[in-house]
Design a protein around this motif. Structure first.
Motif, PDB file in Angstrom:
ATOM      1  N   ASP A 230     -13.381 -13.172   3.991  1.00 23.26           N
ATOM      2  CA  ASP A 230     -13.881 -14.243   3.329  1.00 23.26           C
ATOM      3  C   ASP A 230     -12.859 -15.184   2.465  1.00 23.26           C
ATOM      4  O   ASP A 230     -12.902 -15.308   1.192  1.00 23.26           O
ATOM      5  N   GLY A 231     -11.704 -15.172   3.028  1.00 19.24           N
ATOM      6  CA  GLY A 231     -10.612 -15.764   2.534  1.00 19.24           C
ATOM      7  C   GLY A 231      -9.517 -14.932   1.772  1.00 19.24           C
ATOM      8  O   GLY A 231      -8.577 -15.524   1.524  1.00 19.24           O
ATOM      9  N   TRP A 232     -10.071 -13.801   1.649  1.00 13.17           N
ATOM     10  CA  TRP A 232      -9.012 -12.823   1.079  1.00 13.17           C
ATOM     11  C   TRP A 232      -8.337 -12.071   2.351  1.00 13.17           C
ATOM     12  O   TRP A 232      -8.985 -11.601   3.251  1.00 13.17           O
ATOM     13  N   ILE A 233      -7.051 -11.578   1.896  1.00 12.47           N
ATOM     14  CA  ILE A 233      -6.220 -10.809   2.876  1.00 12.47           C
ATOM     15  C   ILE A 233      -6.052  -9.438   2.384  1.00 12.47           C
ATOM     16  O   ILE A 233      -5.699  -9.192   1.278  1.00 12.47           O
ATOM     17  N   LEU A 234      -6.989  -8.409   3.057  1.00 11.58           N
ATOM     18  CA  LEU A 234      -6.803  -6.803   2.476  1.00 11.58           C
ATOM     19  C   LEU A 234      -5.552  -6.244   3.026  1.00 11.58           C
ATOM     20  O   LEU A 234      -5.174  -6.474   4.339  1.00 11.58           O
ATOM     21  N   ARG A 235      -4.669  -5.740   2.336  1.00 13.16           N
ATOM     22  CA  ARG A 235      -3.490  -5.344   2.929  1.00 13.16           C
ATOM     23  C   ARG A 235      -2.966  -3.818   2.369  1.00 13.16           C
ATOM     24  O   ARG A 235      -3.449  -3.375   1.215  1.00 13.16           O
TER      25      ARG A 235
ATOM     26  N   SER B 293      -0.014   2.999   0.547  1.00 11.43           N
ATOM     27  CA  SER B 293       0.202   3.108  -0.953  1.00 11.43           C
ATOM     28  C   SER B 293       1.744   3.062  -1.269  1.00 11.43           C
ATOM     29  O   SER B 293       2.077   3.277  -2.503  1.00 11.43           O
ATOM     30  N   VAL B 294       2.640   2.484  -0.329  1.00  6.10           N
ATOM     31  CA  VAL B 294       3.877   2.228  -0.531  1.00  6.10           C
ATOM     32  C   VAL B 294       4.199   0.640  -0.921  1.00  6.10           C
ATOM     33  O   VAL B 294       3.891  -0.076  -0.052  1.00  6.10           O
ATOM     34  N   THR B 295       4.414   0.493  -2.115  1.00  7.05           N
ATOM     35  CA  THR B 295       4.624  -0.828  -2.683  1.00  7.05           C
ATOM     36  C   THR B 295       3.514  -1.317  -3.267  1.00  7.05           C
ATOM     37  O   THR B 295       2.435  -1.355  -2.295  1.00  7.05           O
ATOM     38  N   GLN B 296       3.002  -2.301  -4.296  1.00 10.41           N
ATOM     39  CA  GLN B 296       1.927  -2.501  -4.463  1.00 10.41           C
ATOM     40  C   GLN B 296       1.691  -3.794  -3.910  1.00 10.41           C
ATOM     41  O   GLN B 296       0.367  -3.935  -3.329  1.00 10.41           O
ATOM     42  N   ARG B 297       2.495  -4.724  -3.456  1.00  8.20           N
ATOM     43  CA  ARG B 297       2.273  -6.053  -2.617  1.00  8.20           C
ATOM     44  C   ARG B 297       1.480  -5.708  -1.439  1.00  8.20           C
ATOM     45  O   ARG B 297       0.626  -6.116  -0.770  1.00  8.20           O
ATOM     46  N   ALA B 298       2.198  -4.436  -0.653  1.00 16.67           N
ATOM     47  CA  ALA B 298       1.628  -4.331   0.800  1.00 16.67           C
ATOM     48  C   ALA B 298       0.171  -3.375   0.626  1.00 16.67           C
ATOM     49  O   ALA B 298      -0.387  -3.093   1.654  1.00 16.67           O
ATOM     50  N   ASN B 299      -0.173  -3.362  -0.421  1.00 19.69           N
ATOM     51  CA  ASN B 299      -1.344  -2.394  -0.836  1.00 19.69           C
ATOM     52  C   ASN B 299      -2.209  -3.329  -1.729  1.00 19.69           C
ATOM     53  O   ASN B 299      -2.939  -2.461  -2.541  1.00 19.69           O
ATOM     54  N   SER B 300      -2.480  -4.501  -1.615  1.00 25.40           N
ATOM     55  CA  SER B 300      -3.204  -5.149  -2.271  1.00 25.40           C
ATOM     56  C   SER B 300      -4.002  -6.398  -1.915  1.00 25.40           C
ATOM     57  O   SER B 300      -3.726  -6.625  -0.638  1.00 25.40           O
ATOM     58  N   VAL B 301      -4.888  -6.864  -2.473  1.00 29.43           N
ATOM     59  CA  VAL B 301      -5.809  -8.031  -1.963  1.00 29.43           C
ATOM     60  C   VAL B 301      -5.044  -9.185  -2.620  1.00 29.43           C
ATOM     61  O   VAL B 301      -4.879  -9.480  -3.706  1.00 29.43           O
ATOM     62  N   TRP B 302      -4.876 -10.019  -1.454  1.00 24.75           N
ATOM     63  CA  TRP B 302      -4.329 -11.534  -1.975  1.00 24.75           C
ATOM     64  C   TRP B 302      -5.555 -12.363  -1.527  1.00 24.75           C
ATOM     65  O   TRP B 302      -5.963 -12.625  -0.497  1.00 24.75           O
ATOM     66  N   PRO B 303      -5.909 -13.024  -2.677  1.00 29.15           N
ATOM     67  CA  PRO B 303      -7.172 -14.061  -2.437  1.00 29.15           C
ATOM     68  C   PRO B 303      -6.605 -15.377  -2.040  1.00 29.15           C
ATOM     69  O   PRO B 303      -6.287 -16.202  -2.978  1.00 29.15           O
ATOM     70  N   ALA B 304      -6.205 -15.530  -0.949  1.00 32.08           N
ATOM     71  CA  ALA B 304      -5.539 -16.582  -0.321  1.00 32.08           C
ATOM     72  C   ALA B 304      -6.639 -17.880  -0.293  1.00 32.08           C
ATOM     73  O   ALA B 304      -5.969 -19.038  -0.298  1.00 32.08           O
TER      74      ALA B 304
ATOM     75  N   VAL C  49      -8.524  -0.135  -5.198  1.00 29.55           N
ATOM     76  CA  VAL C  49      -8.535  -1.626  -5.201  1.00 29.55           C
ATOM     77  C   VAL C  49      -7.427  -2.316  -5.956  1.00 29.55           C
ATOM     78  O   VAL C  49      -7.488  -2.144  -7.162  1.00 29.55           O
ATOM     79  N   VAL C  50      -6.491  -3.182  -5.545  1.00 28.71           N
ATOM     80  CA  VAL C  50      -5.507  -3.592  -6.403  1.00 28.71           C
ATOM     81  C   VAL C  50      -5.492  -4.923  -5.885  1.00 28.71           C
ATOM     82  O   VAL C  50      -5.556  -5.196  -4.679  1.00 28.71           O
ATOM     83  N   PHE C  51      -5.664  -6.072  -6.858  1.00 30.96           N
ATOM     84  CA  PHE C  51      -5.507  -7.383  -6.468  1.00 30.96           C
ATOM     85  C   PHE C  51      -3.756  -7.864  -7.034  1.00 30.96           C
ATOM     86  O   PHE C  51      -3.543  -7.516  -7.995  1.00 30.96           O
ATOM     87  N   GLN C  52      -3.354  -8.933  -6.256  1.00 27.61           N
ATOM     88  CA  GLN C  52      -2.194  -9.452  -6.678  1.00 27.61           C
ATOM     89  C   GLN C  52      -2.694 -10.851  -7.105  1.00 27.61           C
ATOM     90  O   GLN C  52      -3.043 -11.644  -6.094  1.00 27.61           O
ATOM     91  N   LEU C  53      -2.586 -11.438  -8.128  1.00 26.19           N
ATOM     92  CA  LEU C  53      -3.021 -12.582  -8.679  1.00 26.19           C
ATOM     93  C   LEU C  53      -1.964 -13.305  -9.248  1.00 26.19           C
ATOM     94  O   LEU C  53      -1.348 -13.207 -10.286  1.00 26.19           O
TER      95      LEU C  53
ATOM     96  N   TRP D  98       9.311 -20.441 -11.838  1.00 23.86           N
ATOM     97  CA  TRP D  98       8.317 -21.451 -11.167  1.00 23.86           C
ATOM     98  C   TRP D  98       6.856 -21.016 -11.104  1.00 23.86           C
ATOM     99  O   TRP D  98       6.039 -21.794 -10.992  1.00 23.86           O
ATOM    100  N   GLY D  99       6.471 -19.887 -11.632  1.00 21.94           N
ATOM    101  CA  GLY D  99       5.322 -19.367 -11.709  1.00 21.94           C
ATOM    102  C   GLY D  99       5.174 -17.861 -11.893  1.00 21.94           C
ATOM    103  O   GLY D  99       6.415 -17.118 -11.939  1.00 21.94           O
ATOM    104  N   ARG D 100       4.225 -17.335 -11.999  1.00 19.22           N
ATOM    105  CA  ARG D 100       3.917 -15.880 -12.250  1.00 19.22           C
ATOM    106  C   ARG D 100       2.793 -15.329 -11.436  1.00 19.22           C
ATOM    107  O   ARG D 100       1.781 -15.915 -11.154  1.00 19.22           O
ATOM    108  N   TYR D 101       2.951 -13.932 -11.392  1.00 15.34           N
ATOM    109  CA  TYR D 101       1.690 -13.220 -10.965  1.00 15.34           C
ATOM    110  C   TYR D 101       1.761 -11.852 -11.579  1.00 15.34           C
ATOM    111  O   TYR D 101       2.553 -11.478 -12.413  1.00 15.34           O
ATOM    112  N   HIS D 102       0.436 -11.135 -11.286  1.00 15.94           N
ATOM    113  CA  HIS D 102       0.337  -9.793 -11.818  1.00 15.94           C
ATOM    114  C   HIS D 102      -0.648  -9.041 -10.805  1.00 15.94           C
ATOM    115  O   HIS D 102      -1.293  -9.549 -10.006  1.00 15.94           O
ATOM    116  N   TYR D 103      -0.786  -7.813 -11.319  1.00 12.83           N
ATOM    117  CA  TYR D 103      -1.689  -7.118 -10.417  1.00 12.83           C
ATOM    118  C   TYR D 103      -2.829  -6.470 -11.322  1.00 12.83           C
ATOM    119  O   TYR D 103      -2.450  -6.477 -12.462  1.00 12.83           O
TER     120      TYR D 103
END
Length: 285
Positions: free
Chosen positions: A31-36, A40-51, A75-79, A268-273
């Motif tokens: 549904d437009g989200w990328i589940l990765r 559990s190695v690194t947060q980015r590679a184990n997070s949801v990116w709501p593209a 469940v971890v989101f990168q926002l 340029w911008g910020r994100y968090h988990y």
């Protein structure tokens, strides 16, 4: 606080580049989200990116929770901090998701905004060799060479994992697979004994260069190694066609952000988990 001039690219595209530069070995679109997932190695590679915005946030969140439960992962989101994520953030607030790992996206737009690595092939340092005693002759000034390669050596991996890694051999092997998932160039700061004292990685995608894995041996920090590694990576990136660069730095790491600002980068911008409350693991698969 300084901010980079808005690059001629949308945040959607920059987020896509950041995803492509750090590919999780397992991923699925929902549904437009990328589940990765990457064990559990690194947060980015184990997070949801709501593209993209999910048509039904509650249903999408439930499906994401089930997907990660099958992998016994939280469940971890990168926002990214952007208006489009406001409704999702409010939903996660209601479900008790914690906020963590505040990160600053920094960019250097256009050629010539950062110093080249000319003259940085060797870097003088007065730091002792790793584990050298205070009486060791290794306290004499030494030269460090910046070496470039198209894959990470075992020594490169050893240092980066020692500084930034979490886990043992199995986790390091997963991290290696993430690194090799995107063609990249690897910089190593190497002393006369062959010891790797600093690392960095650059992925060139669509005329952008993404800087990752900047690490310096704890006993060799504040000796100019990170500056030399970064300059060498950006010089290599320009030769490969990159005219703009991005990197990420922890909001709390003022020292790293200062180093990058001196090299021509600006926020340029910020994100968090956002991470779900810990509950008893249940696969339900």
């Amino acid at each position: 606080m300084t901010h980079a001039a808005q690059p001629p690219v949308g945040l959607d595209e920059l987020e896509s580049l950041m995803d492509r530069a750090w590919l999780a070995p397992e991923r699925e679109s929902l549904d437009g989200w990328i589940l990765r997932s990457a064990g559990s190695v690194t947060q980015r590679a184990n997070s949801v990116w709501p593209a993209a915005a999910a048509p039904d946030l509650d249903a999408a969140l439930g499906a994401a929770a089930a997907w990660y439960a099958c992998r016994r992962q939280p469940v971890v989101f990168q926002l990214t901090d952007r208006p489009e994520n406001r409704a999702l953030c409010q939903l996660l607030d209601r479900h008790g998701y914690s906020r963590q790992s505040e990160t600053v996206i920094m960019t250097a737009a256009g050629p010539g905004t950062v110093p080249t690595a000319a003259g940085m092939g060797t870097v003088p340092t007065t730091a002792r060799a790793p584990h050298a005693s205070s009486t060791s002759a290794a306290t004499a000034p030494r030269r460090v060479e910046i070496r470039m390669a198209d894959s990470p050596s075992e020594e490169w991996l050893d240092l980066w994992w020692r500084v930034d890694g979490r886990g043992g051999v199995a986790e390091r092997d997963i991290a290696r697979s993430i690194l090799l998932g995107t063609p990249s160039v690897y910089a190593s700061a190497v002393d006369g004994t062959g010891a790797v004292l600093g690392t960095g990685r650059l992925s060139v995608l669509d005329c952008w260069g993404g800087v990752y894995c900047m690490a310096v041996h704890p006993e060799f920090r504040r000796q100019g190694l990170a500056t030399a590694v970064l300059g060498s990576l950006m010089e290599a990136g320009r030769r490969a066609g990159a005219s703009r660069f991005w990197l990420m730095a922890a909001e709390a790491n003022a020292g790293a952000r200062g180093l990058y600002e001196r090299a021509g980068f600006a926020e340029w911008g910020r994100y968090h988990y956002r991470q779900a409350p810990l509950r008893r693991a249940s696969s339900g698969c």
